[in-house]
Design a protein around this motif. Structure first.
Motif, short mmCIF file in Angstrom:
data_model
loop_
_atom_site.label_atom_id
_atom_site.label_comp_id
_atom_site.label_asym_id
_atom_site.label_seq_id
_atom_site.Cartn_x
_atom_site.Cartn_y
_atom_site.Cartn_z
N GLY A 114 2.74 -6.75 10.50
CA GLY A 114 2.97 -5.41 10.00
C GLY A 114 4.16 -4.74 10.66
O GLY A 114 4.91 -4.00 10.02
N VAL A 115 4.36 -5.00 11.95
CA VAL A 115 5.51 -4.45 12.66
C VAL A 115 6.81 -4.99 12.07
O VAL A 115 7.79 -4.25 11.87
CB VAL A 115 5.43 -4.78 14.16
N ARG A 117 7.21 -6.09 9.01
CA ARG A 117 7.35 -5.48 7.68
C ARG A 117 8.01 -4.10 7.80
O ARG A 117 8.94 -3.78 7.05
CB ARG A 117 5.99 -5.34 7.01
N ARG A 118 7.50 -3.30 8.72
CA ARG A 118 8.06 -1.96 8.89
C ARG A 118 9.51 -2.01 9.34
O ARG A 118 10.31 -1.15 8.96
CB ARG A 118 7.21 -1.17 9.89
N MET A 121 11.60 -2.58 6.21
CA MET A 121 11.66 -1.38 5.38
C MET A 121 12.53 -0.31 6.02
O MET A 121 13.31 0.36 5.34
CB MET A 121 10.24 -0.86 5.14
N GLU A 122 12.42 -0.16 7.34
CA GLU A 122 13.22 0.84 8.04
C GLU A 122 14.70 0.48 7.99
O GLU A 122 15.56 1.36 7.80
CB GLU A 122 12.75 0.96 9.49
N ASP A 374 4.49 -5.55 -2.56
CA ASP A 374 3.74 -4.73 -1.60
C ASP A 374 2.29 -5.16 -1.46
O ASP A 374 1.46 -4.42 -0.93
CB ASP A 374 3.79 -3.24 -1.99
#
Length: 385
Positions: A114-115, A117-118, A121-122, A374
């Motif tokens: 998840g980190v 993934r973020r 996206m960031e 997603d």
């Protein structure tokens, strides 16, 4: 209506790969394909070049300039450099049009956290995207290869990229079972350079190892060879590798008589004397050097099949396994997998661009393929080798 039209023309899909980044613009197709490399001045932190120009400097830079690959094993290793690279590519694609920020679909490995993934996206948001959607590489590869991912039938895809090998069984627009192995093209290059260093005390660079892999690399010593697809690096061989091609038989046209080169001359630095030296390497030696990473890929495919539900396994027996990514071009890999698994193995028509094409189709048909983006199914096993 005019606003939607302008946005539609700007929406883009990005295959953010460890080795290369491809950008697909809605209505235009793939408009950019450049190496994921950035040349940075370590004194002031300024970016000197990005993409192809930066890759040319790898191994040839002074001490104050370093060629950085911001992605390792399919994920962002250097966030700031990755964001600047993305910003450069998006700006290059958009040109002087600055009417709005594009909606972006980015491809990511199936086994990332998840980190991670973020972070993707960031980075895309900071690079100028107004919306960021993620699609997993196996889904994008299957869509790009033309597999019926939305139907209730099993499709198996093996995407061998630069940093990761993604093995997945896809059905009804989602991943049923998957495995992400951090052994792929880069690991093959390292295996070749380590072999040459150990056996001949000759130090070679990343680019030379890659040229050896493309020129005379193979995964199967005997049997029918796959028809090799000629990539850009083969059309324009680098000066560090000189290929010797054996005579081709003209009698058997049914097999197309397409044999790989059997040996090549490489240039490197002798570790004993410190002087440049030329070495002749055979295809058998390169195949031996590639044995470990190829075995890891075969083991990942076998393990994924072992976890596949029986009904979907039957579909895979009928349809076969589809290979995508640059690693699919390794000669004899489909033959090796077919013999070990006793399942038909096919190479996609355009393996290098399959993921980018699939990501682009998600952009073109956003509404119907929204379920494939997603999505966060059960996390597949990620194996680091």
């Amino acid at each position: 209506m005019a606003q939607n039209k302008s946005f539609n023309g700007r929406d883009m899909g990005i295959d953010l790969g460890t080795a290369n980044t491809l950008v697909y613009v809605r209505g235009r197709g793939i408009v950019l394909n450049e190496p994921s490399v950035v040349a940075v001045n370590t004194v002031d932190g300024n970016v000197l070049s990005v993409g192809s120009a930066a890759k040319e400097t790898m191994g040839r830079t002074p001490t104050n300039i370093v060629a950085v690959r911001p992605l390792r094993d399919g994920v962002i290793a250097d966030f700031e450099i990755a964001e600047r690279m993305l910003r450069y590519f998006i700006k290059k694609v958009m040109g002087s049009r600055r009417l709005g920020r594009p909606r972006v679909v980015v491809c990511v490995p199936s086994g990332i956290t998840g980190v991670e993934r973020r972070a993707v996206m960031e980075a895309a948001t900071q690079a100028g995207a107004r919306q960021v959607h993620l699609v997993e590489e196996p889904i994008a590869a299957a869509i790009g290869a033309g597999l019926p991912v939305s139907e209730p039938t099993g499709c198996m895809v093996v995407d061998i990229g630069g940093g990761t090998t993604e093995v997945a069984v896809v059905s009804l627009g989602g991943i049923v079972t998957a495995r992400s192995v951090r052994t792929a093209g880069d690991a093959m290059d390292v295996a070749i350079s380590s072999y040459v260093k150990k056996q001949y005390a000759l130090a070679i660079g990343e680019r030379t190892a890659e040229e050896i892999k493309v020129s005379i690399g193979s995964a199967s010593p005997t049997g029918p060879l796959s028809v090799p697809r000629v990539s850009e690096s083969v059309r324009r061989p680098e000066r560090n590798v000189e290929v010797f091609i054996p005579g081709q038989s003209e009698d058997n046209e049914d097999t197309q008589a397409l044999l790989p080169p059997d040996r090549c001359a490489i240039r490197g630095r002798d570790q004993a004397t410190g002087l440049p030296r030329v070495l002749e390497l055979t295809s058998d030696e390169v195949r031996h050097a590639l044995a470990e990473p190829v075995d890891s890929i075969v083991a990942a495919v076998r393990a994924t099949l072992d976890e596949t539900p029986p009904e979907l396994a039957g579909d895979i027996m009928d349809r076969g396994i589809v290979l995508t990514g640059g690693g699919a071009l390794l000669r004899g890999l489909d033959v090796r997998l077919g013999r070990e698994l006793n399942i038909p193995v096919l190479v996609a028509d355009d393996p290098l661009d399959c993921v980018a094409i699939g990501t682009g189709r998600c952009v073109e048909d956003f509404a119907s393929l929204r379920t494939a983006m997603d999505a966060r199914p059960r996390r597949p096993e990620s194996v680091r080798v």
